[in-house]
Design an enzyme around this catalytic site. Structure first.
Site, PDB file in Angstrom:
ATOM      1  N   LYS A  79       0.829  -1.215   0.000  1.00 42.48           N
ATOM      2  CA  LYS A  79       0.000   0.000   0.000  1.00 42.48           C
ATOM      3  C   LYS A  79       0.861   1.261   0.000  1.00 42.48           C
ATOM      4  O   LYS A  79       0.612   2.188  -0.754  1.00 42.48           O
ATOM      5  CB  LYS A  79      -0.893   0.069   1.257  1.00 42.48           C
ATOM      6  CG  LYS A  79      -1.865  -1.057   1.428  1.00 42.48           C
ATOM      7  CD  LYS A  79      -2.815  -0.775   2.588  1.00 42.48           C
ATOM      8  CE  LYS A  79      -2.153  -0.625   3.957  1.00 42.48           C
ATOM      9  NZ  LYS A  79      -1.573  -1.855   4.493  1.00 42.48           N
ATOM     10  N   ARG A  84      -0.378  -9.185  13.489  1.00 39.83           N
ATOM     11  CA  ARG A  84      -0.956  -8.145  12.627  1.00 39.83           C
ATOM     12  C   ARG A  84      -1.762  -8.763  11.483  1.00 39.83           C
ATOM     13  O   ARG A  84      -2.798  -8.247  11.083  1.00 39.83           O
ATOM     14  CB  ARG A  84       0.158  -7.260  12.054  1.00 39.83           C
ATOM     15  CG  ARG A  84       0.746  -6.325  13.108  1.00 39.83           C
ATOM     16  CD  ARG A  84       2.048  -5.726  12.651  1.00 39.83           C
ATOM     17  NE  ARG A  84       1.896  -4.734  11.614  1.00 39.83           N
ATOM     18  CZ  ARG A  84       2.867  -4.395  10.766  1.00 39.83           C
ATOM     19  NH1 ARG A  84       4.040  -4.990  10.822  1.00 39.83           N
ATOM     20  NH2 ARG A  84       2.659  -3.476   9.864  1.00 39.83           N
ATOM     21  N   ARG A 116      11.544  -5.823   4.781  1.00 34.36           N
ATOM     22  CA  ARG A 116      11.160  -4.410   4.641  1.00 34.36           C
ATOM     23  C   ARG A 116      11.987  -3.523   5.566  1.00 34.36           C
ATOM     24  O   ARG A 116      12.263  -3.877   6.704  1.00 34.36           O
ATOM     25  CB  ARG A 116       9.679  -4.238   4.972  1.00 34.36           C
ATOM     26  CG  ARG A 116       9.256  -2.780   4.950  1.00 34.36           C
ATOM     27  CD  ARG A 116       7.797  -2.603   4.770  1.00 34.36           C
ATOM     28  NE  ARG A 116       7.064  -2.713   6.022  1.00 34.36           N
ATOM     29  CZ  ARG A 116       5.768  -2.427   6.130  1.00 34.36           C
ATOM     30  NH1 ARG A 116       5.079  -2.087   5.054  1.00 34.36           N
ATOM     31  NH2 ARG A 116       5.171  -2.546   7.287  1.00 34.36           N
ATOM     32  N   ARG A 161      11.414  -2.047  11.184  1.00 35.05           N
ATOM     33  CA  ARG A 161      10.444  -1.660  12.214  1.00 35.05           C
ATOM     34  C   ARG A 161      10.271  -2.761  13.251  1.00 35.05           C
ATOM     35  O   ARG A 161      10.228  -3.941  12.918  1.00 35.05           O
ATOM     36  CB  ARG A 161       9.079  -1.397  11.555  1.00 35.05           C
ATOM     37  CG  ARG A 161       8.870   0.032  11.173  1.00 35.05           C
ATOM     38  CD  ARG A 161       7.689   0.207  10.272  1.00 35.05           C
ATOM     39  NE  ARG A 161       6.459  -0.430  10.745  1.00 35.05           N
ATOM     40  CZ  ARG A 161       5.306  -0.332  10.109  1.00 35.05           C
ATOM     41  NH1 ARG A 161       5.217   0.352   8.984  1.00 35.05           N
ATOM     42  NH2 ARG A 161       4.228  -0.920  10.573  1.00 35.05           N
ATOM     43  N   ARG A 174      -9.525   0.719   8.935  1.00 32.65           N
ATOM     44  CA  ARG A 174      -9.077  -0.642   9.188  1.00 32.65           C
ATOM     45  C   ARG A 174     -10.150  -1.460   9.887  1.00 32.65           C
ATOM     46  O   ARG A 174      -9.945  -2.646  10.151  1.00 32.65           O
ATOM     47  CB  ARG A 174      -7.832  -0.631  10.064  1.00 32.65           C
ATOM     48  CG  ARG A 174      -6.517  -0.821   9.295  1.00 32.65           C
ATOM     49  CD  ARG A 174      -5.392  -0.641  10.279  1.00 32.65           C
ATOM     50  NE  ARG A 174      -4.191  -1.344   9.965  1.00 32.65           N
ATOM     51  CZ  ARG A 174      -3.082  -0.742   9.509  1.00 32.65           C
ATOM     52  NH1 ARG A 174      -3.072   0.535   9.255  1.00 32.65           N
ATOM     53  NH2 ARG A 174      -1.992  -1.442   9.321  1.00 32.65           N
TER      54      ARG A 174
HETATM   55  P1  AMP Z   1       0.881   0.529   9.407  1.00 33.27           P
HETATM   56  O1  AMP Z   1       2.163   1.270   9.283  1.00 33.27           O
HETATM   57  O2  AMP Z   1      -0.213   1.090   8.545  1.00 33.27           O
HETATM   58  O3  AMP Z   1       1.043  -0.958   9.220  1.00 33.27           O
HETATM   59  O4  AMP Z   1       0.389   0.757  10.904  1.00 33.27           O
HETATM   60  C1  AMP Z   1       1.168   0.343  12.014  1.00 33.27           C
HETATM   61  C2  AMP Z   1       0.305   0.130  13.230  1.00 33.27           C
HETATM   62  O5  AMP Z   1      -0.385   1.362  13.547  1.00 33.27           O
HETATM   63  C3  AMP Z   1      -0.802  -0.902  13.078  1.00 33.27           C
HETATM   64  O6  AMP Z   1      -0.353  -2.217  13.307  1.00 33.27           O
HETATM   65  C4  AMP Z   1      -1.786  -0.437  14.148  1.00 33.27           C
HETATM   66  O7  AMP Z   1      -1.352  -0.800  15.434  1.00 33.27           O
HETATM   67  C5  AMP Z   1      -1.682   1.078  14.035  1.00 33.27           C
HETATM   68  N1  AMP Z   1      -2.673   1.617  13.071  1.00 33.27           N
HETATM   69  C6  AMP Z   1      -2.409   2.239  11.889  1.00 33.27           C
HETATM   70  N2  AMP Z   1      -3.547   2.601  11.276  1.00 33.27           N
HETATM   71  C7  AMP Z   1      -4.555   2.207  12.084  1.00 33.27           C
HETATM   72  C8  AMP Z   1      -5.971   2.269  12.006  1.00 33.27           C
HETATM   73  N3  AMP Z   1      -6.584   2.823  10.952  1.00 33.27           N
HETATM   74  N4  AMP Z   1      -6.689   1.747  13.033  1.00 33.27           N
HETATM   75  C9  AMP Z   1      -6.095   1.214  14.103  1.00 33.27           C
HETATM   76  N5  AMP Z   1      -4.770   1.093  14.247  1.00 33.27           N
HETATM   77  C10 AMP Z   1      -3.995   1.583  13.250  1.00 33.27           C
END
Ligand code: AMP
Length: 210
Positions: free
Chosen positions: A13, A167, A123, A156, A88
């Protein structure tokens, strides 16, 4: 154009968002990046949120919704935006609909779980601007440093294997139902995540008609 990018963590994404953003000159709103920034700045909100991220769980809807509401109101979103990592959950999607924000298209990046695990283990992300790299598929020009801002790139914490499994489980349970949600709104477009970023990009651009 107001777009949503859906897909599992590591489905590409972020990379697609960067390319679309460059083409259409519209900002990316990545809740993951905003959240990581809040944590880095040691804000009270950041402290509350960190414990969820560390174990691969979603941050509670009310907190993320607050973040997104503030961000979408910024002037730079007037001619469009790309939501990367939001919504999400069904609650988040319903809230977005109730905010009177018209979403034009929702792109779902389809990648098998096995591939996701492989991708996330390789990554790397820029700790400053959040740009994404991969040790094999998209290495930085100078090893260890971001092509865009020159800051350090890191693996990360939540891309480590145990957290990724959690996740992915959360993704299947909470986020995947959004495909149906947007299909019913006739906004869903499926993009198959290919091995080559260029190939995926071509599919994405053709879906967007740009
Ligand atoms: P990402 O970088 O998009 O994978 O986000 C990393 C982490 O941030 C996720 O595993 C969640 O813990 C949190 N997170 C990001 N976006 C959301 C969302 N829309 N709703 C809830 N938690 C989120």
């Amino acid at each position: 154009m107001n777009l949503i990018l859906l897909g599992a963590p590591g489905s590409g994404k972020g990379t697609q968002a960067e390319n679309i953003s460059n083409r259409l000159k519209i900002p990316i709103i990545s809740t993951g990046n905003i959240i990581r920034d809040l944590i880095k700045k040691n804000t009270i909100l950041g402290d509350k949120i960190k414990k969820y991220i560390d174990i691969g769980k979603l941050v509670p809807d009310n907190l993320v919704i607050e973040i997104i509401k503030n961000r979408i109101e910024n002037n730079d979103c007037k001619s469009g935006f790309i939501l990367d990592g939001f919504p999400r959950t069904i609650t988040q999607a319903e809230t977005l609909d109730n905010m009177n924000v018209k979403i034009d298209k929702v792109l779902n990046m389809e990648v098998a779980d096995k591939k996701i695990l492989e991708r996330l283990s390789g990554r790397r992300v820029c700790e400053n601007c959040g740009s994404s790299y991969h040790v094999y598929y998209k290495p930085a020009k100078i090893n260890g440093f971001c092509d865009i801002c020159g800051s350090k790139i890191v693996h990360r914490e939540d891309d480590q294997t145990e957290t990724v499994a959690s996740r992915l489980a959360v993704y299947h349970q909470e986020t995947e139902p959004l495909k149906k949600y947007y299909e019913l709104q006739h906004k869903l477009y499926v993009v198959e995540g290919k091995e080559e970023v260029k190939e995926t990009m071509a599919l994405t651009l053709s879906v967007l008609g740009i």
